[in-house]
Design a protein around this motif. Structure first.
Motif, short mmCIF file in Angstrom:
data_model
loop_
_atom_site.label_atom_id
_atom_site.label_comp_id
_atom_site.label_asym_id
_atom_site.label_seq_id
_atom_site.Cartn_x
_atom_site.Cartn_y
_atom_site.Cartn_z
N SER A 1 0.68 -1.16 -0.16
CA SER A 1 0.02 -0.03 -0.13
C SER A 1 1.12 1.29 0.20
CB SER A 1 -0.84 0.24 1.25
OG SER A 1 -1.79 -1.00 1.12
N HIS A 2 0.36 2.51 -0.54
CA HIS A 2 1.03 3.63 -0.31
C HIS A 2 0.26 4.39 1.04
CE1 HIS A 2 1.92 3.11 -4.42
NE2 HIS A 2 2.39 4.34 -4.66
N THR A 3 1.05 5.12 1.65
CA THR A 3 0.61 6.01 2.74
C THR A 3 1.45 7.30 2.83
OG1 THR A 3 0.22 5.74 4.94
CG2 THR A 3 2.23 4.68 4.36
N TYR B 1 5.49 -0.34 3.32
CA TYR B 1 4.58 0.56 2.52
C TYR B 1 5.44 1.41 1.25
CZ TYR B 1 1.06 0.44 6.24
OH TYR B 1 0.05 -0.18 7.03
N TYR C 1 -4.16 6.00 3.13
CA TYR C 1 -3.58 4.71 2.66
C TYR C 1 -4.55 4.35 1.54
CZ TYR C 1 -1.97 4.36 7.58
OH TYR C 1 -1.39 4.67 8.69
#
Length: 230
Positions: A65-67, A81, A109
């Protein structure tokens, strides 16, 4: 709603509006259904997934995931991440690059389309560890995910696990516990998930988790979908 690297609904917390756009694609990717695992932080889902990847190293691919939050001690960019600036992430959301996004404690997120597409193209089962907001969004795509909720023994047990990590301030801990209370209510609501794992003992929970996933994947093989077991 089509995904196939086609149409998706994205969520942006700043103005709480859905973004639904059309985009061109090469057509649907034929591959295994993705596995979506949801559960409060500290509920044990990371341990379940770790054991699953260890037992089936060629079958599953984890969607990173991106955060917009800062890395914690020991976390690496591109491993735990993709850590990204908030302005940049909002720009990518506006460009319809995400399948799903969620906001927690002021941080965004999300899962990009490219991340899921690349795993599917490799022939692996894409695994997503996402929040209820993301679960609701991914249900609206044509990915037809396998949905599993991992339930902690109790909020008290969850609090003890989170305190033991020593990664949270008291304020952030209380926010996590409040969010966990809502997530548990969502997870236990009938119809939201295909399978609920009551994670009291890790060995028994993993056995139940693995047997359900393998059964679902075997059912796909009966329809001609190729699953990589070795």
């Amino acid at each position: 709603m089509l995904f196939s690297c086609v149409h998706v609904a994205c969520y942006r917390n700043s103005n709480k509006r859905s973004l639904l756009k059309m985009m061109s694609s090469e057509g649907p990717i034929k591959g295994p259904r993705p596995l979506v695992v949801c559960g409060p932080s500290g509920s044990g889902k990371t341990t379940l997934l770790k054991k699953l990847f260890e037992e089936f190293p060629h079958t599953f691919g984890f969607s990173i995931s991106h955060t917009t939050r800062a890395p914690r001690a020991g976390e690496e960019h591109g491993v735990h991440y993709y850590f990204i600036d908030k302005n940049k992430m909002n720009e990518q959301i506006d460009n319809n690059e995400f399948i799903e996004t969620a906001v927690f404690s002021g941080n965004i997120y999300g899962t990009t389309k490219n991340e899921v597409c690349n795993i599917q193209k490799s022939g692996k089962v894409c695994v997503l560890d996402i929040e209820p907001q993301g679960v609701e969004q991914i249900k609206k795509t044509d990915l037809n995910p396998i949905l599993v909720y991992n339930n902690p023994p109790s909020l008290k047990d969850l609090e003890l696990r989170l305190r033991k990590r020593q990664t949270e301030s008291e304020e952030s801990l209380q926010k996590r516990l409040a969010a966990a209370d809502q997530e548990i209510a969502y997870g236990l609501t009938e119809g939201n998930f295909h399978k609920i794992i009551h994670n009291v003992g890790i060995d028994e929970s993993y056995k139940e988790f693995k047997e359900f996933i393998v059964k679902e994947l075997k059912a796909q093989e009966d329809t001609g979908v190729v699953i990589r077991w070795e």
